[in-house]
Design an enzyme around this catalytic site. Structure first.
Site, short mmCIF file in Angstrom:
data_model
loop_
_atom_site.label_atom_id
_atom_site.label_comp_id
_atom_site.label_asym_id
_atom_site.label_seq_id
_atom_site.Cartn_x
_atom_site.Cartn_y
_atom_site.Cartn_z
N HIS B 46 -39.21 35.39 40.91
CA HIS B 46 -38.65 34.97 42.18
C HIS B 46 -37.86 33.67 42.01
O HIS B 46 -36.73 33.55 42.48
CB HIS B 46 -39.76 34.78 43.20
CG HIS B 46 -39.26 34.55 44.58
ND1 HIS B 46 -38.72 35.58 45.34
CD2 HIS B 46 -39.16 33.43 45.32
CE1 HIS B 46 -38.34 35.08 46.49
NE2 HIS B 46 -38.59 33.78 46.51
N GLU B 68 -38.48 42.25 40.99
CA GLU B 68 -39.35 41.79 42.06
C GLU B 68 -39.88 42.97 42.89
O GLU B 68 -41.05 43.02 43.24
CB GLU B 68 -38.58 40.87 42.99
CG GLU B 68 -38.96 39.43 42.85
CD GLU B 68 -38.18 38.59 43.83
OE1 GLU B 68 -38.21 38.93 45.02
OE2 GLU B 68 -37.55 37.63 43.39
N ASN B 395 -44.64 41.60 7.72
CA ASN B 395 -45.21 42.03 6.47
C ASN B 395 -46.65 42.50 6.68
O ASN B 395 -47.06 43.52 6.15
CB ASN B 395 -45.19 40.84 5.52
CG ASN B 395 -45.20 41.28 4.11
OD1 ASN B 395 -44.30 42.00 3.70
ND2 ASN B 395 -46.22 40.89 3.39
#
Lengths: 146, 658
Positions: B46, B68, B395
């Site tokens: 918001h 929203e 990795n």
């Protein structure tokens, strides 16, 4: 920032017996010679680094850069600190002479007859009264250092 | 134009909010029922929407608006948190990040966000059934709302359904609704409203709406409070009856995600804790901190000079003043240094997202546990450490953790655990990445190293476990059988190693085949001020970082032995090669001396003896770079300014040890 667009303010310095000019907006300051720390493994024309108010600044010996004969330092020897494209570098010159306003009309391209190595570093020549000023192309001077 | 001064703030804050969205969304994925998290995301989104609309970035604003909407539906229980929903949200946040990045780099923040928008919209429209049902006055609750209601009942709250009717002639219905909600929020917690708040705000209802609220007050009080709002016609308050079937949407929620966890009280506690912890801070541009640091470094240099002068003059009052000044500037130094310290959290933050994505791409189940994220490091180190850590984590996922099937066969839990730890120890910070995966196979590593010609057969025999593990960080080495996008090109780990070493750190590997591996990265606390040993080579001074020095020694000429064209000495039973600094740095040599001063330095297991002319002493110095113009100079890692104002070069011992 001059009012007239045609004007170029330059710093004039001396090397051997010629006068050179660099635009004033590239010049940070003019320093007296101070202790230069040699840096190993860099091109010969790089004299080393100095402590410029807390900033480690590399120094180029313009005589060596232009393959001119070497000379002893004198009381007139100066280091001109320039900035080009964000790089800050000092140039060792024989003397810093003057600050001048050049009108762009008075600048001519470099005549091709000179034939010295410094040829590559020159962007033009300017004639004022009886003085001949060589305008340096600073980015070329700084090229391929490392 | 005037916006420019706000732009920086806008970009910074947007990044913060997006980061917050990211973390909270990951959290939400783990606890799909935790409303406080949804609220947190909603708040961030918001604020972001408001800010970007103010700054004129319409695309940003519209995308956040769609986000929203979804969040609001989740909040109001019309939508359950499913993987699809999360994916859509993540994709939207990704787009937002790109847009912010584009704005930060001078762009206009425009981007084709149709894909994310479509995903978001599909979700909104994809579950119309639930929404439509909910809009009827007989309120239906999904699983989540039921939980909330049940919980509030347990905690001694009463849950009511209030049907509020506005007067026929009411002109500003939305305003009245707002006032009603304001009253209600003071006396209790609104759990649900139908129609939704959005629709109410847009006046998409007739005269009536229904609110479910948890409160400690009784129904009479509620009724009276709401009736105080003008233009409210009637208020009906009923106790909530939960003896209905859960709505279809709720069932779906239960299926798509593992059993909805309850909203534990501790989350609420955590939230309040968070609020109280927030200290007063200000934002300072990093450049300004750098300038401050530079100025201070100059001060340190002048301090050195002053100390020297006062020692020479030996004047009582001057000595006293200089001493006081030194003390104060010492305090100042520690404050400035800590100001530049940044918690590693700023780097760690982006990992959970990355792991989530990677784990999905590779069909592995991975649980990332992060600890010690408040450990602080100098900003310069933080800036550099991100990429190496990404490499190591990738990795660990790609090579370390096995596929779920394989793990099950081995009797391990299907979900692999990767622990990312940071902690302080002495003058160093350690960052460790531990996985409970397959570990490193010593034989495989050795065979590969032999076939690639990295080591010889004889060398291989004499190698310790640690040395063998270190082989995987040699360049041109990769043990992955298949080359994937993630890793296995054999360029990753050696780059990691060099980056970490260039930061003055080191990396060690421990591994137990079948049990997992630990990659431990050791980093210096700060890069800007280090302890060095100053040495002289003829007239030139060099600084050698104390961190790589083992000890100093005096060596006579006849103690120097020759082996393979290499001068070596016998140092405590070990053969140590000598490096003559005057040769490496082309210093013009005076006359040869009988005795040599040698500094024994190390790089991991290897050692070397640096031959110098004399030792000057140990000193704290400010590390400076040689600048872009000179670039990388062999065996020089930087420069520093000494007390006399001269520049001394700092020797990079790592480059000298082969």
């Amino acid at each position: 920032m001059t009012n007239q667009e045609n004007d170029l303010k330059v710093i004039v310095f001396q090397l051997v017996n010629k006068e050179y000019a660099v635009p004033v907006h590239n010049v940070q300051s003019i320093e007296k010679v101070m202790h230069i720390t040699r840096v190993p493994g860099v091109p010969a024309y790089v004299r080393g680094v100095i402590n410029l108010r807390g900033v480690v600044t590399p120094i180029i010996d313009l005589r060596k850069r232009f393959s001119l004969e070497e000379a002893e330092e004198s009381e007139h020897t100066r280091i001109i600190i320039i900035t080009v494209n964000g790089l800050e570098v000092g140039l060792v010159v024989d003397a810093a002479n003057d600050v001048l306003d050049l009108s762009t009309d008075s600048i001519e391209p470099q005549p091709n007859v000179v034939g010295s190595i410094e040829n590559d570093f020159i962007s033009g020549v300017a004639k004022i009264d009886r003085r001949l000023l060589i305008l340096l192309q600073l980015d070329k001077v700084l090229e391929n250092a490392a | 134009m005037e916006m420019n001064q706000y732009l920086e703030v806008f970009i910074e804050e947007s990044k913060d909010h997006l980061q917050n969205c990211n973390t909270q969304m990951l959290e939400l994925e783990k606890n799909p029922a935790d409303l406080s998290i949804v609220n947190e995301i909603f708040r961030s989104a918001h604020t972001l929407k408001g800010m970007s609309a103010t700054m004129g970035y319409e695309d940003l604003a519209s995308l956040t608006h769609h986000m929203e909407n979804i969040l609001d539906d989740i909040r109001n229980g019309k939508l359950s948190v499913t993987t699809a929903v999360m994916d859509a949200l993540f994709s939207a946040v990704d787009d937002l990040e790109e847009m912010i990045a584009s704005i930060a780099s001078g762009g206009d923040g425009k981007k084709d966000v149709s894909r994310s928008l479509k995903m978001l919209e599909e979700i909104l429209t994809g579950e119309p059934a639930a929404a439509a049902q909910a809009s009827h006055s007989s309120v239906q609750y999904d699983e989540f709302e039921r939980t909330v209601i049940l919980q509030s009942l347990e905690q001694g709250y009463n849950a009511f359904e209030m049907t509020v009717s506005l007067r026929e002639d009411c002109l500003l219905k939305a305003a009245r609704v707002f006032m009603v909600f304001e009253v209600l929020e003071k006396i209790g917690e609104v759990i649900k409203s139908s129609p939704t708040v959005d629709q109410l705000e847009e006046e998409n209802f007739d005269q009536q709406f229904c609110v479910t609220i948890a409160s400690k007050e009784d129904s009479d009080f509620l009724e009276k409070s709401v009736m105080k709002v003008s233009e409210v016609d009637t208020v009906k308050v009923n106790e909530v009856n939960l003896e209905q079937e859960p709505s279809p949407a709720a069932e779906e929620a239960a299926v798509t995600l593992e059993a909805v966890k309850e909203v534990p009280e501790e989350t609420k506690e955590r939230e309040t804790q968070k609020n109280t912890v927030s200290n007063k801070t200000i934002r300072v541009n990093i450049d300004r901190l750098d300038v401050l640091m530079n100025l201070f470094e100059e001060l340190v240099i002048d301090r050195g000079r002053l100390e020297q002068i006062s020692k020479e003059l030996n004047h009582g009052e001057l000595n006293e003043t200089v001493e006081r000044m030194s003390r104060i500037s010492g305090d100042l130094q520690s404050i400035i240094l800590t100001m530049r310290m940044v918690p590693v959290e700023t780097v760690f933050n982006r990992f959970p997202r990355m792991i989530r994505q990677l784990a999905r791409d590779l069909n592995k189940q991975i649980n990332l546990e992060i600890s010690g994220q408040d450990t602080e490091l100098d900003r310069t180190v933080i800036d550099e450490i991100g990429d190496p850590l990404v490499h190591l984590l990738r990795n660990a996922i790609d090579h370390g953790v096995e596929s779920p099937e394989l793990r099950r066969e081995k009797g391990k839990p299907e979900e692999g655990t990767i622990q990312l730890r940071a902690y302080h120890s002495g003058n160093h910070v350690f960052i460790e990445i531990e996985d409970d995966g397959a570990g490193i196979s010593k034989d495989k590593v050795l065979n590969k190293a032999l076939s690639r010609g990295i080591v010889t057969q004889e060398q291989a025999k004499a190698m310790t476990d640690t040395q063998i593990f270190e082989l995987i960080m040699a360049s041109g080495f990769s043990t992955a059988e298949t080359i994937s996008d993630i890793s296995g090109r054999g360029v990753g780990l050696d780059v990691v190693k060099t980056t970490i070493e260039s930061l003055g750190g080191s990396i060690t590997i421990h591994s137990e085949e079948g049990q997992g591996s630990v990659f431990s990265v050791q980093l210096p606390l700060t890069l800007s001020i280090i302890s060095v040993m100053l040495v002289e080579v003829e007239a030139e001074k060099f600084a050698i970082p104390l961190s790589s020095i083992i000890e100093t020694a005096i060596v006579k000429n006849d103690e120097i032995l020759h082996a393979h064209n290499q001068r070596v000495i016998d140092f405590r039973g070990k053969v140590v090669p000598l490096v003559f600094l005057n040769e490496v740095f082309d210093v013009e040599k005076g006359n040869d001396e009988e005795v040599h001063s040698v500094i024994i330095v190390r790089k991991g297991e290897k050692m070397a003896g640096l031959v110098v002319d004399s030792f000057i002493g140990q000193q704290e110095v400010v590390l400076k770079s040689l600048g872009d113009y000179l670039g990388d100079v062999f065996a020089i890692s930087g420069a520093t300014i000494l007390g006399d104002g001269q520049v001394a070069l700092i020797v990079d011992c790592n480059a000298l040890i082969q």
